[in-house]
Design a protein around this motif. Structure first.
Motif, PDB file in Angstrom:
ATOM      1  N   ASP A 223       0.816  -1.313   0.055  1.00 38.01           N
ATOM      2  CA  ASP A 223      -0.030  -0.049   0.017  1.00 38.01           C
ATOM      3  C   ASP A 223       0.762   1.190  -0.031  1.00 38.01           C
ATOM      4  O   ASP A 223       0.694   2.278  -0.329  1.00 38.01           O
ATOM      5  CB  ASP A 223      -0.819   0.063   1.193  1.00 38.01           C
ATOM      6  CG  ASP A 223      -1.957  -1.073   1.079  1.00 38.01           C
ATOM      7  OD1 ASP A 223      -2.092  -1.462  -0.009  1.00 38.01           O
ATOM      8  OD2 ASP A 223      -2.660  -1.618   2.348  1.00 38.01           O
ATOM      9  N   ALA A 224       2.152   1.167   0.283  1.00 40.81           N
ATOM     10  CA  ALA A 224       3.008   2.364   0.383  1.00 40.81           C
ATOM     11  C   ALA A 224       3.491   2.648  -0.785  1.00 40.81           C
ATOM     12  O   ALA A 224       4.096   3.753  -1.141  1.00 40.81           O
ATOM     13  CB  ALA A 224       4.237   2.076   1.398  1.00 40.81           C
ATOM     14  N   LEU A 225       3.267   1.895  -1.960  1.00 39.42           N
ATOM     15  CA  LEU A 225       3.855   2.057  -3.270  1.00 39.42           C
ATOM     16  C   LEU A 225       2.855   2.963  -3.957  1.00 39.42           C
ATOM     17  O   LEU A 225       1.497   2.753  -4.113  1.00 39.42           O
ATOM     18  CB  LEU A 225       4.010   0.919  -3.969  1.00 39.42           C
ATOM     19  CG  LEU A 225       5.303   0.029  -3.611  1.00 39.42           C
ATOM     20  CD1 LEU A 225       4.930  -1.485  -4.171  1.00 39.42           C
ATOM     21  CD2 LEU A 225       6.374   0.419  -3.872  1.00 39.42           C
ATOM     22  N   PRO A 226       3.188   4.449  -4.474  1.00 34.70           N
ATOM     23  CA  PRO A 226       2.366   5.162  -5.051  1.00 34.70           C
ATOM     24  C   PRO A 226       2.377   4.637  -6.673  1.00 34.70           C
ATOM     25  O   PRO A 226       1.398   5.280  -7.147  1.00 34.70           O
ATOM     26  CB  PRO A 226       2.962   6.478  -4.972  1.00 34.70           C
ATOM     27  CG  PRO A 226       4.394   6.215  -4.545  1.00 34.70           C
ATOM     28  CD  PRO A 226       4.676   4.948  -3.923  1.00 34.70           C
ATOM     29  N   SER A 227       3.044   3.907  -7.080  1.00 34.61           N
ATOM     30  CA  SER A 227       3.085   3.631  -8.691  1.00 34.61           C
ATOM     31  C   SER A 227       2.237   2.334  -8.871  1.00 34.61           C
ATOM     32  O   SER A 227       1.468   1.843  -8.216  1.00 34.61           O
ATOM     33  CB  SER A 227       4.496   3.113  -8.819  1.00 34.61           C
ATOM     34  OG  SER A 227       4.855   1.877  -7.981  1.00 34.61           O
ATOM     35  N   ARG A 228       2.117   2.296  -9.984  1.00 30.40           N
ATOM     36  CA  ARG A 228       1.108   1.467 -10.581  1.00 30.40           C
ATOM     37  C   ARG A 228       1.970   0.082 -10.652  1.00 30.40           C
ATOM     38  O   ARG A 228       3.019  -0.135 -11.110  1.00 30.40           O
ATOM     39  CB  ARG A 228       0.482   1.623 -12.165  1.00 30.40           C
ATOM     40  CG  ARG A 228      -0.079   0.527 -12.741  1.00 30.40           C
ATOM     41  CD  ARG A 228      -0.365   0.762 -13.958  1.00 30.40           C
ATOM     42  NE  ARG A 228      -0.901  -0.259 -14.988  1.00 30.40           N
ATOM     43  CZ  ARG A 228      -0.659  -0.306 -16.145  1.00 30.40           C
ATOM     44  NH1 ARG A 228      -0.383   0.698 -16.900  1.00 30.40           N
ATOM     45  NH2 ARG A 228      -1.282  -1.458 -16.991  1.00 30.40           N
ATOM     46  N   ILE A 229       1.505  -1.062  -9.914  1.00 29.70           N
ATOM     47  CA  ILE A 229       2.231  -2.596 -10.147  1.00 29.70           C
ATOM     48  C   ILE A 229       1.718  -3.207 -11.288  1.00 29.70           C
ATOM     49  O   ILE A 229       0.723  -3.362 -11.517  1.00 29.70           O
ATOM     50  CB  ILE A 229       1.878  -3.256  -8.875  1.00 29.70           C
ATOM     51  CG1 ILE A 229       2.442  -2.199  -7.580  1.00 29.70           C
ATOM     52  CG2 ILE A 229       2.662  -4.625  -8.931  1.00 29.70           C
ATOM     53  CD1 ILE A 229       1.867  -3.080  -6.201  1.00 29.70           C
ATOM     54  N   VAL A 230       2.690  -3.426 -11.955  1.00 31.76           N
ATOM     55  CA  VAL A 230       2.497  -4.456 -13.311  1.00 31.76           C
ATOM     56  C   VAL A 230       3.161  -5.887 -12.872  1.00 31.76           C
ATOM     57  O   VAL A 230       4.562  -6.013 -12.823  1.00 31.76           O
ATOM     58  CB  VAL A 230       2.998  -3.839 -14.571  1.00 31.76           C
ATOM     59  CG1 VAL A 230       2.502  -4.844 -15.505  1.00 31.76           C
ATOM     60  CG2 VAL A 230       2.228  -2.697 -14.721  1.00 31.76           C
ATOM     61  N   TYR A 231       2.524  -6.807 -12.707  1.00 33.00           N
ATOM     62  CA  TYR A 231       3.105  -8.473 -12.631  1.00 33.00           C
ATOM     63  C   TYR A 231       3.072  -8.804 -14.030  1.00 33.00           C
ATOM     64  O   TYR A 231       2.548  -8.635 -14.927  1.00 33.00           O
ATOM     65  CB  TYR A 231       2.025  -9.230 -11.946  1.00 33.00           C
ATOM     66  CG  TYR A 231       1.910  -8.766 -10.463  1.00 33.00           C
ATOM     67  CD1 TYR A 231       2.805  -8.995  -9.548  1.00 33.00           C
ATOM     68  CD2 TYR A 231       0.688  -7.915 -10.038  1.00 33.00           C
ATOM     69  CE1 TYR A 231       2.790  -8.705  -8.066  1.00 33.00           C
ATOM     70  CE2 TYR A 231       0.516  -7.557  -8.648  1.00 33.00           C
ATOM     71  CZ  TYR A 231       1.424  -7.621  -7.848  1.00 33.00           C
ATOM     72  OH  TYR A 231       1.381  -7.340  -6.574  1.00 33.00           O
ATOM     73  N   TRP A 232       4.613  -9.370 -14.199  1.00 32.14           N
ATOM     74  CA  TRP A 232       4.895  -9.942 -15.350  1.00 32.14           C
ATOM     75  C   TRP A 232       5.581 -11.241 -15.166  1.00 32.14           C
ATOM     76  O   TRP A 232       6.331 -11.751 -14.235  1.00 32.14           O
ATOM     77  CB  TRP A 232       5.787  -9.009 -16.128  1.00 32.14           C
ATOM     78  CG  TRP A 232       7.174  -8.614 -15.326  1.00 32.14           C
ATOM     79  CD1 TRP A 232       7.545  -8.169 -14.111  1.00 32.14           C
ATOM     80  CD2 TRP A 232       8.380  -9.152 -15.766  1.00 32.14           C
ATOM     81  NE1 TRP A 232       8.725  -8.157 -13.634  1.00 32.14           N
ATOM     82  CE2 TRP A 232       9.533  -8.904 -14.833  1.00 32.14           C
ATOM     83  CE3 TRP A 232       8.983  -9.911 -16.801  1.00 32.14           C
ATOM     84  CZ2 TRP A 232      10.778  -9.290 -14.859  1.00 32.14           C
ATOM     85  CZ3 TRP A 232      10.357 -10.362 -16.786  1.00 32.14           C
ATOM     86  CH2 TRP A 232      10.998  -9.981 -15.857  1.00 32.14           C
ATOM     87  N   SER A 233       5.400 -12.095 -16.229  1.00 25.57           N
ATOM     88  CA  SER A 233       6.054 -13.385 -16.109  1.00 25.57           C
ATOM     89  C   SER A 233       7.227 -13.680 -17.223  1.00 25.57           C
ATOM     90  O   SER A 233       8.040 -14.272 -17.219  1.00 25.57           O
ATOM     91  CB  SER A 233       4.951 -14.473 -16.649  1.00 25.57           C
ATOM     92  OG  SER A 233       4.018 -14.626 -15.463  1.00 25.57           O
ATOM     93  N   SER A 234       6.748 -12.818 -18.455  1.00 21.30           N
ATOM     94  CA  SER A 234       7.947 -12.761 -19.683  1.00 21.30           C
ATOM     95  C   SER A 234       8.348 -11.353 -19.974  1.00 21.30           C
ATOM     96  O   SER A 234       7.238 -10.535 -19.704  1.00 21.30           O
ATOM     97  CB  SER A 234       7.513 -13.858 -20.530  1.00 21.30           C
ATOM     98  OG  SER A 234       6.327 -13.024 -21.405  1.00 21.30           O
ATOM     99  N   ALA A 235       9.232 -11.093 -20.554  1.00 23.39           N
ATOM    100  CA  ALA A 235       9.575  -9.592 -21.035  1.00 23.39           C
ATOM    101  C   ALA A 235       8.428  -9.366 -22.125  1.00 23.39           C
ATOM    102  O   ALA A 235       8.385  -8.169 -22.287  1.00 23.39           O
ATOM    103  CB  ALA A 235      10.994  -9.936 -21.918  1.00 23.39           C
ATOM    104  N   SER A 236       7.853 -10.060 -22.860  1.00 25.69           N
ATOM    105  CA  SER A 236       6.611  -9.510 -23.643  1.00 25.69           C
ATOM    106  C   SER A 236       5.580  -8.900 -22.757  1.00 25.69           C
ATOM    107  O   SER A 236       4.947  -7.962 -23.477  1.00 25.69           O
ATOM    108  CB  SER A 236       6.029 -10.952 -24.382  1.00 25.69           C
ATOM    109  OG  SER A 236       5.487 -11.777 -23.525  1.00 25.69           O
ATOM    110  N   ASP A 237       5.309  -9.161 -21.662  1.00 25.49           N
ATOM    111  CA  ASP A 237       4.278  -8.525 -20.897  1.00 25.49           C
ATOM    112  C   ASP A 237       4.854  -7.172 -20.537  1.00 25.49           C
ATOM    113  O   ASP A 237       4.034  -6.309 -20.688  1.00 25.49           O
ATOM    114  CB  ASP A 237       4.304  -9.382 -19.552  1.00 25.49           C
ATOM    115  CG  ASP A 237       3.948 -10.703 -19.544  1.00 25.49           C
ATOM    116  OD1 ASP A 237       2.894 -10.892 -20.634  1.00 25.49           O
ATOM    117  OD2 ASP A 237       4.022 -11.422 -18.586  1.00 25.49           O
TER     118      ASP A 237
END
Length: 243
Positions: A223-237
């Motif tokens: 919750d302390a993170l102001p940025s948008r979190i993007v979860y990724w599995s491969s570099a294509s994401d």
């Protein structure tokens, strides 16, 4: 002229598709690779000790250099770096690997020129062809990170602070911020993410690694993170998100 933004990459399991330390030692000597999991020693010091033993056993610098050409890197990660560079972003690496490994691997893939900064443990070849690796932050000079997630030899958050300060210059005193993105996989990639100040900043968290698990277990930290979190599995994401 100020960059369009600052793109920071961890190296192992982030920019590349393996852990370079383990990959190299296993390539050189399976017996030494086993010692990585058996010896109770600070990680950077242990890498240096293994390379010392390899050299003393008659191992060649040529084999070390050869191993670095075998390290896998996703072609979509290379495309991502090129795309950011073409759009005017400043690219930097903040890593617990070492300068020789990183420089050599980037040169091998033809993308060294895309990065304006590499912050990592210093390494060098001596006259006898032995590779030495030292801690970025010496044992007798603690970096003092209060979060407890950074390695003893590098506080990635403090290093990102320096990168941001260098790029903002005197305007930083007036509350200016820099558009940022960060790509990481390990728990020590949490501290630098706190340096991103805007909700449009992108925090790329690799799925299935210790960083994702840390955020899952620590809702307050997430919750302390102001940025948008993007979860990724491969570099294509990552590439698709940036495109």
């Amino acid at each position: 002229m100020a960059p369009a933004g600052l793109a920071c990459f961890d190296f192992d399991w982030s920019l590349i598709e393996t852990d370079s330390d383990r990959f190299v030692i296993e390539y050189l000597s399976p017996a030494l690779r086993k010692k990585l999991d058996e010896r109770a020693m600070q990680w950077t010091d242990l890498q240096n000790e293994c390379l010392k033993e390899f050299h003393e056993q008659g191992g060649s610098s040529q084999l070390v250099r050869e191993s670095l050409t075998k390290v896998p890197m996703d072609s979509d990660m290379i495309k991502t770096c090129h795309l950011l560079y073409e759009r005017g972003w400043d690219l930097a690496i903040v890593s617990d690997a070492n300068s020789v490994y990183i420089e050599s691997i980037l040169e091998h893939y033809g993308i060294r020129h895309l990065f304006s900064a590499i912050v990592t443990n210093p390494a060098f070849w001596d006259a006898e062809g032995r590779l030495h690796i030292h801690r970025l932050t010496p044992a007798d000079v603690p970096h003092g990170c209060p979060l407890g997630v950074c390695s003893l030899n590098i506080c990635k958050g403090q290093e990102v602070d320096k990168l941001v300060q260098q790029r903002l210059g005197p305007n930083s005193a007036n509350g200016s911020t820099l558009k940022m993105l960060y790509v990481g996989d390990g728990q020590n990639d949490y501290c630098p993410a706190l340096r991103m100040k805007n909700p449009e900043d992108l925090y790329f968290v690799r799925k299935g690694r210790s960083l994702e698990k840390y955020l899952e277990k620590n809702s307050a930290a997430k919750d302390a993170l102001p940025s948008r979190i993007v979860y990724w599995s491969s570099a294509s994401d990552i590439l698709k998100t940036i495109q």
